[in-house]
Motif scaffolding. Sequence first.
Motif, mmCIF file in Angstrom:
data_model
loop_
_atom_site.group_PDB
_atom_site.id
_atom_site.type_symbol
_atom_site.label_atom_id
_atom_site.label_comp_id
_atom_site.label_asym_id
_atom_site.label_seq_id
_atom_site.Cartn_x
_atom_site.Cartn_y
_atom_site.Cartn_z
ATOM 1 N N LYS A 7 0.717 -1.290 -0.134
ATOM 2 C CA LYS A 7 0.160 0.040 -0.106
ATOM 3 C C LYS A 7 1.074 1.249 0.130
ATOM 4 C CE LYS A 7 -4.089 -2.189 0.438
ATOM 5 N NZ LYS A 7 -4.953 -2.303 -0.655
ATOM 6 N N GLN A 80 0.926 4.514 -7.790
ATOM 7 C CA GLN A 80 -0.348 4.368 -7.170
ATOM 8 C C GLN A 80 -0.644 5.027 -5.875
ATOM 9 O OE1 GLN A 80 0.409 -0.021 -6.936
ATOM 10 N NE2 GLN A 80 -0.329 0.064 -4.633
ATOM 11 N N ASP A 82 -3.116 4.578 -2.541
ATOM 12 C CA ASP A 82 -4.105 3.576 -1.800
ATOM 13 C C ASP A 82 -4.745 4.427 -0.533
ATOM 14 O OD1 ASP A 82 -3.516 0.921 -3.395
ATOM 15 O OD2 ASP A 82 -1.386 1.686 -2.606
ATOM 16 N N MET A 126 -7.275 6.803 -7.297
ATOM 17 C CA MET A 126 -8.045 5.809 -6.665
ATOM 18 C C MET A 126 -9.035 5.404 -7.611
ATOM 19 S SD MET A 126 -8.290 7.273 -2.492
ATOM 20 C CE MET A 126 -6.827 7.217 -1.673
ATOM 21 N N LYS A 129 -7.605 2.796 -9.889
ATOM 22 C CA LYS A 129 -7.178 1.540 -9.243
ATOM 23 C C LYS A 129 -8.609 0.588 -8.751
ATOM 24 C CE LYS A 129 -3.703 -0.030 -6.187
ATOM 25 N NZ LYS A 129 -4.395 -1.040 -5.292
ATOM 26 N N SER A 131 -9.866 1.237 -5.865
ATOM 27 C CA SER A 131 -9.930 0.929 -4.571
ATOM 28 C C SER A 131 -9.165 2.259 -4.028
ATOM 29 C CB SER A 131 -9.173 -0.143 -4.221
ATOM 30 O OG SER A 131 -7.777 -0.222 -4.630
ATOM 31 N N GLY A 132 -9.389 2.496 -2.655
ATOM 32 C CA GLY A 132 -8.948 3.333 -1.855
ATOM 33 C C GLY A 132 -9.466 3.559 -0.428
ATOM 34 N N GLU A 224 -7.799 -3.164 5.021
ATOM 35 C CA GLU A 224 -8.890 -3.931 4.659
ATOM 36 C C GLU A 224 -9.597 -4.496 5.804
ATOM 37 O OE1 GLU A 224 -9.723 -4.035 1.610
ATOM 38 O OE2 GLU A 224 -8.548 -2.421 1.139
#
Length: 242
Positions: A7, A80, A82, A126, A129, A131-132, A224
């Motif tokens: 991450k 990226q 996250d 995000m 991707k 997700s975030g 998560e």
Amino acid sequence: MNRLDNKIAIITGGANGQGAVEAELFIEAGAKVVITDINSTAGEETAARLGDKCTFVQHDVSSEEDWARVVQTTLDLHGQIDVLVNNAGIFKVLTLEETDLKVWEQTVAINQTGVFLGMRAVAPAMKQKKSGSIVNISSIAGLTSAKAHAYCATKWAVRGMSKAAAVEFGPSNIRVNSVHPGFIDTPMLDAHGVPREQLVAKVPLGRTAEVIEVARVVLFLASEDSSYCTGHEFVVDGAIKA
């Protein structure tokens, strides 16, 4: 496997205090972290102390141009984004009548506009991707009244902004939550101008919180472990608001 393996996180106000502790905890959990702060000397020192998984970028959170630079630097380094922790903030104990326009505008610029710009800046990466996690640091002053008019107003705003963004970003699997600390053992606590023993007397747990206790909640929301938590307030106040 660590909770934040692979991450990439941006943490504003990361040069010292709560932001620096969050950065250290994130790195221990497997993340690579970009910390930002207006204080370049402290920021560079913290990044050096935390090692090669931490990068410092000088950053005025009220500047749209600075936000674009922070996001691009993070993407250039890591490819990226996250997690975003909007941690930067200022606190001044002033009533409504004591608050002049300059103080009001400065507080709004950092505490509220900075959060708005941050969420908007990281959203494209995000969304790409799909997700975030965005964690916006508010306060118990964002749940009740406080004799710090501008601060209270902005922390209520952060709460509402987080909820609105959670609904908007939900279809892209981007979660947005706010964290509401009570009396935390940092230098900012002394800005209340109230003796600490009087503040502690208001806390059912009978003590102030350690910074790490707030940071652990932020870590939970970044990971998560909180994959179905979005649009909500997470209160860390020793039951002041119970």
